[in-house]
Design an enzyme around this catalytic site. Structure first.
Site, mmCIF file in Angstrom:
data_model
loop_
_atom_site.group_PDB
_atom_site.id
_atom_site.type_symbol
_atom_site.label_atom_id
_atom_site.label_comp_id
_atom_site.label_asym_id
_atom_site.label_seq_id
_atom_site.Cartn_x
_atom_site.Cartn_y
_atom_site.Cartn_z
ATOM 1 N N ASN A 1 0.836 -1.200 0.000
ATOM 2 C CA ASN A 1 0.000 0.000 0.000
ATOM 3 C C ASN A 1 0.872 1.252 0.000
ATOM 4 O OD1 ASN A 1 -2.024 -1.865 0.253
ATOM 5 N ND2 ASN A 1 -2.267 -1.580 2.455
ATOM 6 N N VAL A 2 0.356 2.269 -0.625
ATOM 7 C CA VAL A 2 1.109 3.533 -0.731
ATOM 8 C C VAL A 2 0.442 4.623 0.111
ATOM 9 C CG1 VAL A 2 1.946 2.949 -3.035
ATOM 10 C CG2 VAL A 2 -0.208 4.195 -2.812
ATOM 11 N N HIS B 1 5.846 -0.563 -2.700
ATOM 12 C CA HIS B 1 5.391 0.154 -3.900
ATOM 13 C C HIS B 1 5.458 1.656 -3.717
ATOM 14 C CE1 HIS B 1 2.940 -3.624 -5.225
ATOM 15 N NE2 HIS B 1 4.201 -3.710 -5.576
ATOM 16 N N GLY C 1 -4.956 -9.105 3.313
ATOM 17 C CA GLY C 1 -5.641 -8.168 2.412
ATOM 18 C C GLY C 1 -4.952 -7.980 1.080
ATOM 19 N N PRO D 1 -11.117 -12.008 3.551
ATOM 20 C CA PRO D 1 -12.486 -12.547 3.548
ATOM 21 C C PRO D 1 -12.763 -13.423 2.324
ATOM 22 C CG PRO D 1 -12.494 -10.158 3.188
ATOM 23 C CD PRO D 1 -11.095 -10.554 3.464
#
Ligand code: APR
Length: 238
Positions: free
Chosen positions: A99-100, A116, A183, A210
């Site tokens: 994530n950024v 990233h 995730g 999930p």
């Protein structure tokens, strides 16, 4: 969850790889969610590329401005916070994030390997000089040192992973006894390859998601949202 808690206790070195799913509970759309607004008819894969930026710098820049604003308007969630607390308690937990958005850091996570890059930083196209951006320009500003255009300091499709981040992540994955993917759809390499590296070196592989993903040979699967599963994992640790 008990099995994962047990593994967490026993493992001397743990690697956690997070993807956009951990920020979904803060209201940040995942990469595979449809885009909104001006960019609704585009896939991130069409916008997060050097070609897209060269073709229309203003349009791509505005997409990042919109994403930065959205990310700054949300809060880290219970998943980010539980993970940050767990990292304080466990002697050797390495966090690698795809994530950024900077939400792990805002939750107090101290050492985050940004695989990233980070959407809140910019550098110039020609020389990589860091570019400080004042206000909310709707066009990419120019570098004060070399006049070339500023671009977000994120890794676009087709670009190399920052060397230091790659080195640290590979070394941690090779030495991990427990690897937890949280995730992430495990579809984008080389990030998705870190689990294979850990597995080849004998690590137990766990996944918190999930939905089912492309990850193969997962030893422990927790079908839950990160904002539910991580506080439960932390409670089991205490
Ligand atoms: N908790 C945990 N996982 C969740 C949650 C949640 N609340 N909500 C969704 N997910 C899962 C989805 O089931 C999916 O598997 O998060 C994953 C998100 O997958 P992607 O959207 O593919 O995001 P990610 O895996 O981070 O993408 C990797 O691809 O687009 C590039 O560079 C970009 O870093 C990104 C990379």
């Amino acid at each position: 969850m008990e099995k994962l808690t047990e593994q967490l206790r026993q493992a001397r070195r743990v690697v956690v790889l997070t993807g956009s799913g951990i920020s979904a509970d803060s209201g940040v759309p995942t990469f595979r969610d449809p885009q909104e607004g001006l960019w609704a008819k585009f896939q991130p894969q069409d916008l997060a590329t050097p070609e897209a930026f060269r073709h229309d710098p203003d349009f791509v820049w505005q997409w990042y401005q919109w994403r930065r604003k959205r990310v700054l308007s949300v809060e880290p969630n219970a998943g980010h916070e539980a993970l940050a607390t767990l990292a304080e308690k466990h002697p050797a937990l390495t966090l690698v994030t795809q994530n950024v958005d900077g939400l792990h850091q805002r939750a107090g996570h101290r050492d985050v390997i940004e695989f990233h890059g980070n959407i809140h930083r910019n550098h110039c196209l020609d020389n990589g000089h860091e570019v400080r951006v004042e206000g909310h320009p709707d066009k990419p500003p120019r570098c004060r040192l070399c006049e070339s255009l500023a671009r977000p300091s994120v890794v676009w499709f087709g670009e190399a992973i920052p060397e230091r981040a790659l080195e640290r992540s590979v070394a941690a994955a090779q030495q991990a006894e427990l690897f937890i993917a949280i995730g992430t759809s495990a579809t984008v390499y080389p990030a998705a390859g870190l689990a294979d590296l850990a597995r080849e070196n004998g690590a137990t592989i766990a996944e918190i998601n999930p939905e089912a993903t492309q990850m193969s040979a997962v030893d422990i699967t927790i079908r839950a949202r990160a904002a539910e599963a991580l506080p439960a994992l932390l409670a089991g640790w205490d």
